[in-house]
Motif scaffolding. Structure first.
Motif, PDB file in Angstrom:
ATOM      1  N   ALA A  38     -27.752 -14.689 -10.009  1.00 58.78           N
ATOM      2  CA  ALA A  38     -27.178 -13.955  -8.793  1.00 58.78           C
ATOM      3  C   ALA A  38     -26.747 -13.748  -7.556  1.00 58.78           C
ATOM      4  N   GLU A  63     -26.063 -13.423  -4.219  1.00 62.39           N
ATOM      5  CA  GLU A  63     -24.910 -12.377  -3.318  1.00 62.39           C
ATOM      6  C   GLU A  63     -22.968 -12.675  -3.219  1.00 62.39           C
ATOM      7  N   VAL A 115     -20.038 -14.915  -7.519  1.00 55.32           N
ATOM      8  CA  VAL A 115     -19.713 -13.782  -8.091  1.00 55.32           C
ATOM      9  C   VAL A 115     -19.363 -14.503  -9.826  1.00 55.32           C
ATOM     10  N   ASN A 132     -24.300  -7.465  -6.962  1.00 55.85           N
ATOM     11  CA  ASN A 132     -24.166  -8.278  -7.488  1.00 55.85           C
ATOM     12  C   ASN A 132     -25.160  -9.055  -8.568  1.00 55.85           C
ATOM     13  N   TYR A 170     -16.879  -5.959 -10.532  1.00 55.56           N
ATOM     14  CA  TYR A 170     -18.675  -6.590 -10.295  1.00 55.56           C
ATOM     15  C   TYR A 170     -18.732  -7.264  -8.702  1.00 55.56           C
ATOM     16  N   GLY A 171     -19.482  -7.329  -8.099  1.00 57.88           N
ATOM     17  CA  GLY A 171     -20.917  -7.764  -6.870  1.00 57.88           C
ATOM     18  C   GLY A 171     -19.576  -8.066  -6.234  1.00 57.88           C
TER      19      GLY A 171
END
Length: 363
Positions: free
Chosen positions: A171, A173, A176, A260, A297-298
């Motif tokens: 993960a 940052e 993603v 993320n 997401y992220g």
């Protein structure tokens, strides 16, 4: 002063002794005054100031195992072990903040962010770790379990670094890729990065200090079989609270979605939107929700976090968490009940105390 505050103050008093001891040894090696002052600042900035739960739990556990209050020497030595764990935590956090490009830690700038520090913080993190072994040598070299303590700290450090690696490559940052996420991957990260050093290490230190021999492998294995699931439960709570609790209650703004993070919440959402999960949704609905997760997401843009949370609500993540919590607590209680209490052995109260502190916590 409350009992809790008094306990903390007493524990912090031991820090001052071992800090001065470490600095005294450092200066005794002929280090220049500038370096001595740097080391002192490194210790004072990074070691005290946290919740100290890991360190203080060593003392608490020793008291439970011995079934009595500790004398002055016993308290001091148990607290030294506790501060060794706090030094380990400080080492991890100083390094982790550099890797994550973090800005603040414990309501102050991260150590590496101080203009005078910068990348010297890398070596400073090494020195925090090395201080552990200086303290163990000074205070425990004459004990029969000294080698076991060394092995325990080395092994736990290695396990935590394994978990950190898996987390970093799963993960990042700035990249993603939800296809890398899964509940199995989350389990590996949490057990190795958090549970070993935050839950097993303090109790194992207390067990060795209380003369439960490492050769009684089944006793340590039983403790681990409770403490690792307990550590995973604690982290899943953290993940859930990051999404569900208000900043007023949590004491901070949750950032797992925009950062993320390979969180239990997003991994549960991914499972529920997969082909085999979320039976109450049509294949088209699941594809639609998965698309929202992939696209938002992220991401840092305004509105993306809210879209992810809408999917979480639609999937009933809160209800899924409640069911998980009751199931895991039931299993942990069953494991605790299996402990056969004998003189000089494990006590159920050790684990009941840990569980009582975290069950249904709100922050």
């Amino acid at each position: 002063m409350t009992d809790k505050a008094a306990r903390r103050a007493k524990f912090e008093g031991v820090y001052e002794v071992i800090r001065d001891e470490l600095i005294g040894h450092f200066a005794g090696e002929g280090m220049p005054e500038e370096a001595v002052e740097w080391y002192r600042n490194n210790l004072n900035y990074n070691v005290p100031g946290g919740k100290l739960n890991r360190g203080m739990s060593v003392v608490d556990t020793v008291e439970i195992l011995k079934g009595r209050a500790l004398d002055e020497d016993e308290y001091f030595k148990a607290a030294v072990l506790g501060w060794c764990i706090e030094l380990l935590q400080a080492y991890f956090l100083v390094a982790d903040d550099i890797m994550d490009s973090s800005i603040t830690r414990r309501a102050q700038p991260c150590w590496y962010r101080l203009p005078s520090v910068g990348t010297v913080a890398i070596n400073d993190s090494f020195m925090l770790e090395a201080a552990i072994y200086r303290l163990l040598k000074t205070h425990f070299r004459g004990q029969a379990y000294y080698a076991d303590l060394l092995d325990l700290f080395h092994e736990t450090t290695y396990q935590t670094e394994m978990g950190q690696l898996v987390d970093l490559i799963t993960a990042p940052e700035d990249k993603v890729d939800l296809s890398k996420f899964s509940l199995a991957r989350h389990h590996t990260i949490v057990i190795y990065k958090t549970a070993y050093y935050s839950f097993y290490l303090p109790v194992a230190c207390a067990m060795l200090f209380s003369n439960i021999p490492s050769s009684d492998e089944h006793i340590y294995a039983h403790a681990k079989s409770i403490l690792l699931p307990l550590g995973e439960y604690f982290q899943i709570q953290d993940d859930f609270l990051d999404y569900s609790a208000t900043p007023e209650v949590l004491g901070k703004i949750g950032t797992d979605i925009v950062d993320n993070k390979c969180s239990w919440v997003v991994n549960t959402a991914l499972l529920l939107t997969s082909e085999g999960g979320g039976k109450e949704y049509s294949a088209e609905e699941k594809r639609e929700m998965r698309k929202v997760l992939d696209e938002n997401y992220g991401r840092k843009e305004a509105g993306t976090e809210a879209k992810v949370k809408e999917v979480y609500e639609r999937l009933g993540i809160r209800q899924t968490y409640e069911a998980y919590e009751e199931k895991v607590v039931h299993a942990i209680k069953a494991k605790i009940a299996e402990i056969v209490e004998i003189e000089g052995g494990l006590k159920r109260e050790v684990f009941e105390s840990f569980l009582g502190k975290i069950y249904r916590r709100s922050k």
